[in-house]
Design a protein around this motif. Structure first.
Motif, PDB file in Angstrom:
ATOM      1  N   ASP A  76       0.834  -1.200   0.000  1.00  0.00           N
ATOM      2  CA  ASP A  76       0.000   0.000   0.000  1.00  0.00           C
ATOM      3  C   ASP A  76       0.868   1.250   0.000  1.00  0.00           C
ATOM      4  N   ALA A  77       0.286   2.363  -0.458  1.00  0.00           N
ATOM      5  CA  ALA A  77       1.025   3.626  -0.538  1.00  0.00           C
ATOM      6  C   ALA A  77       1.508   4.094   0.834  1.00  0.00           C
ATOM      7  N   GLY A  78       0.807   3.743   1.907  1.00  0.00           N
ATOM      8  CA  GLY A  78       1.178   4.195   3.245  1.00  0.00           C
ATOM      9  C   GLY A  78       2.208   3.321   3.935  1.00  0.00           C
ATOM     10  N   PHE A  79       2.684   2.268   3.276  1.00  0.00           N
ATOM     11  CA  PHE A  79       3.658   1.365   3.868  1.00  0.00           C
ATOM     12  C   PHE A  79       5.014   2.054   3.955  1.00  0.00           C
ATOM     13  N   GLN A  80       5.568   2.121   5.157  1.00  0.00           N
ATOM     14  CA  GLN A  80       6.865   2.761   5.353  1.00  0.00           C
ATOM     15  C   GLN A  80       7.464   2.311   6.672  1.00  0.00           C
ATOM     16  N   LEU A  81       8.724   2.630   6.862  1.00  0.00           N
ATOM     17  CA  LEU A  81       9.368   2.338   8.138  1.00  0.00           C
ATOM     18  C   LEU A  81       8.650   3.102   9.235  1.00  0.00           C
ATOM     19  N   THR A  82       8.540   2.487  10.392  1.00  0.00           N
ATOM     20  CA  THR A  82       7.930   3.142  11.540  1.00  0.00           C
ATOM     21  C   THR A  82       8.712   4.422  11.845  1.00  0.00           C
ATOM     22  N   PRO A  83       8.014   5.571  12.007  1.00  0.00           N
ATOM     23  CA  PRO A  83       8.717   6.824  12.296  1.00  0.00           C
ATOM     24  C   PRO A  83       9.681   6.669  13.482  1.00  0.00           C
ATOM     25  N   GLY A  84      10.858   7.255  13.305  1.00  0.00           N
ATOM     26  CA  GLY A  84      11.879   7.186  14.353  1.00  0.00           C
ATOM     27  C   GLY A  84      12.740   5.936  14.290  1.00  0.00           C
ATOM     28  N   THR A  85      12.482   5.066  13.302  1.00  0.00           N
ATOM     29  CA  THR A  85      13.305   3.855  13.156  1.00  0.00           C
ATOM     30  C   THR A  85      14.030   3.903  11.819  1.00  0.00           C
ATOM     31  N   GLU A  86      15.030   3.091  11.705  1.00  0.00           N
ATOM     32  CA  GLU A  86      15.712   2.907  10.434  1.00  0.00           C
ATOM     33  C   GLU A  86      15.908   1.421  10.218  1.00  0.00           C
ATOM     34  N   CYS A  87      16.294   1.062   9.038  1.00  0.00           N
ATOM     35  CA  CYS A  87      16.501  -0.346   8.718  1.00  0.00           C
ATOM     36  C   CYS A  87      17.877  -0.494   8.085  1.00  0.00           C
ATOM     37  N   SER A  88      18.844  -0.841   8.902  1.00  0.00           N
ATOM     38  CA  SER A  88      20.221  -1.065   8.451  1.00  0.00           C
ATOM     39  C   SER A  88      20.718  -2.337   9.107  1.00  0.00           C
ATOM     40  N   ILE A  89      20.611  -3.432   8.397  1.00  0.00           N
ATOM     41  CA  ILE A  89      20.943  -4.748   8.922  1.00  0.00           C
ATOM     42  C   ILE A  89      22.317  -5.141   8.384  1.00  0.00           C
ATOM     43  N   GLU A  90      23.187  -5.599   9.276  1.00  0.00           N
ATOM     44  CA  GLU A  90      24.516  -6.039   8.862  1.00  0.00           C
ATOM     45  C   GLU A  90      24.385  -7.239   7.925  1.00  0.00           C
ATOM     46  N   ASP A 107      10.348  -1.772  -1.761  1.00  0.00           N
ATOM     47  CA  ASP A 107      10.298  -3.084  -2.408  1.00  0.00           C
ATOM     48  C   ASP A 107      10.603  -3.026  -3.899  1.00  0.00           C
ATOM     49  N   ALA A 108      10.538  -1.828  -4.504  1.00  0.00           N
ATOM     50  CA  ALA A 108      10.863  -1.680  -5.924  1.00  0.00           C
ATOM     51  C   ALA A 108      12.334  -1.308  -6.131  1.00  0.00           C
ATOM     52  N   ASP A 109      13.149  -1.392  -5.094  1.00  0.00           N
ATOM     53  CA  ASP A 109      14.567  -1.051  -5.182  1.00  0.00           C
ATOM     54  C   ASP A 109      15.224  -1.763  -6.363  1.00  0.00           C
ATOM     55  N   ASP A 110      16.198  -1.096  -6.973  1.00  0.00           N
ATOM     56  CA  ASP A 110      16.889  -1.630  -8.145  1.00  0.00           C
ATOM     57  C   ASP A 110      18.371  -1.788  -7.823  1.00  0.00           C
ATOM     58  N   SER A 111      18.804  -3.043  -7.685  1.00  0.00           N
ATOM     59  CA  SER A 111      20.222  -3.325  -7.426  1.00  0.00           C
ATOM     60  C   SER A 111      20.958  -3.732  -8.690  1.00  0.00           C
ATOM     61  N   GLY A 112      20.288  -3.635  -9.853  1.00  0.00           N
ATOM     62  CA  GLY A 112      20.967  -3.864 -11.119  1.00  0.00           C
ATOM     63  C   GLY A 112      20.484  -5.065 -11.905  1.00  0.00           C
ATOM     64  N   ILE A 113      21.415  -5.640 -12.668  1.00  0.00           N
ATOM     65  CA  ILE A 113      21.120  -6.757 -13.568  1.00  0.00           C
ATOM     66  C   ILE A 113      22.177  -7.846 -13.399  1.00  0.00           C
ATOM     67  N   LEU A 114      21.718  -9.064 -13.219  1.00  0.00           N
ATOM     68  CA  LEU A 114      22.554 -10.259 -13.329  1.00  0.00           C
ATOM     69  C   LEU A 114      21.869 -11.133 -14.371  1.00  0.00           C
ATOM     70  N   ARG A 115      22.413 -11.176 -15.554  1.00  0.00           N
ATOM     71  CA  ARG A 115      21.819 -11.978 -16.631  1.00  0.00           C
ATOM     72  C   ARG A 115      22.924 -12.824 -17.254  1.00  0.00           C
ATOM     73  N   TYR A 116      22.663 -14.130 -17.377  1.00  0.00           N
ATOM     74  CA  TYR A 116      23.681 -15.084 -17.816  1.00  0.00           C
ATOM     75  C   TYR A 116      24.959 -14.835 -17.015  1.00  0.00           C
ATOM     76  N   PHE A 117      24.813 -15.047 -15.715  1.00  0.00           N
ATOM     77  CA  PHE A 117      25.842 -14.723 -14.726  1.00  0.00           C
ATOM     78  C   PHE A 117      26.126 -15.982 -13.923  1.00  0.00           C
ATOM     79  N   ARG A 118      27.422 -16.306 -13.758  1.00  0.00           N
ATOM     80  CA  ARG A 118      27.760 -17.499 -12.999  1.00  0.00           C
ATOM     81  C   ARG A 118      28.920 -17.230 -12.052  1.00  0.00           C
ATOM     82  N   VAL A 119      28.865 -17.888 -10.894  1.00  0.00           N
ATOM     83  CA  VAL A 119      29.948 -17.826  -9.916  1.00  0.00           C
ATOM     84  C   VAL A 119      30.367 -19.255  -9.597  1.00  0.00           C
ATOM     85  N   LYS A 120      31.669 -19.440  -9.395  1.00  0.00           N
ATOM     86  CA  LYS A 120      32.211 -20.784  -9.198  1.00  0.00           C
ATOM     87  C   LYS A 120      33.244 -20.789  -8.079  1.00  0.00           C
ATOM     88  N   HIS A 121      33.266 -21.876  -7.305  1.00  0.00           N
ATOM     89  CA  HIS A 121      34.304 -22.165  -6.298  1.00  0.00           C
ATOM     90  C   HIS A 121      34.380 -21.108  -5.197  1.00  0.00           C
TER      91      HIS A 121
END
Length: 185
Positions: A76-90, A107-121
């Motif tokens: 919903d449009a009114g969804f937000q962090l409770t006033p006086g709080t922050e969200c910074s999790i290690e 929730d619509a945050d954009d951290s980029g693109i991983l497409r045809y992306f692989r990690v090994k070992h």
């Protein structure tokens, strides 16, 4: 990171962190995937089951986590962090590294693109209950594109998610384990 690129890391204390507010643009394709691996893999001295050759990838965003306090109903449009709080999790990563945090109310945050992306070992034991995985997603939002992801031979989890609201399309996570069986004749 250009399509077809290979990035190689030397030790399991080497890892990639994409901090909140930053984006990774790794847009490979079927004929030119992007690979993050170890120098030992490039040199041909790594075995298929070898893990902890380098740390892995941590991607942090500003999306919702159940570890923070919110007002309103999610979506919903009114969804937000409770006033006086922050969200910074290690985030998982390295001991004493206070720069790697995730969480927020976007929730619509954009951290980029991983497409045809692989990690090994990948992977490393950082502290009790704090391990580097193949890829760790913390608070990554729905505007992030993750498609055709491959995670191969990791110490802990191939992919681990902490909060967030993104989708993964086409994921292969393969952990190789060899063992022998003795039989009596």
């Amino acid at each position: 990171i250009e399509a077809g690129a290979t990035l190689a890391f030397e030790t399991n204390s080497d890892f990639v962190v994409i901090n909140r507010g930053s984006r990774i643009l790794a847009d490979g394709n079927v004929n030119a995937p992007i690979t993050l691996t170890s120098v030992t893999d490039i040199n041909g001295t790594v075995q298929p089951e070898d893990v902890q050759q380098w740390g892995g990838v941590v991607i942090n965003g500003f999306a919702v986590s159940n570890k923070c306090s919110y007002d309103g109903t999610r979506g919903d449009a009114g969804f937000q962090l409770t006033p006086g709080t922050e969200c910074s999790i290690e985030a998982e990563g390295s001991v004493g590294d206070d720069e790697s945090q995730y969480g927020g109310d976007n929730d619509a945050d954009d951290s980029g693109i991983l497409r045809y992306f692989r990690v090994k070992h990948t992977g490393a034991q950082v502290a009790n209950g704090d391990e580097l995985n193949g890829i760790s997603f913390g608070g990554v939002g729905s505007s992030t594109i993750v498609e055709n992801l491959q995670v191969y031979s990791t110490y802990d989890d191939g992919v681990e998610m902490f909060g967030g609201s993104f989708d993964i399309n086409n994921l292969v996570a393969l952990w190789v384990y060899f063992f022998s069986v003795k039989t009596k004749h």
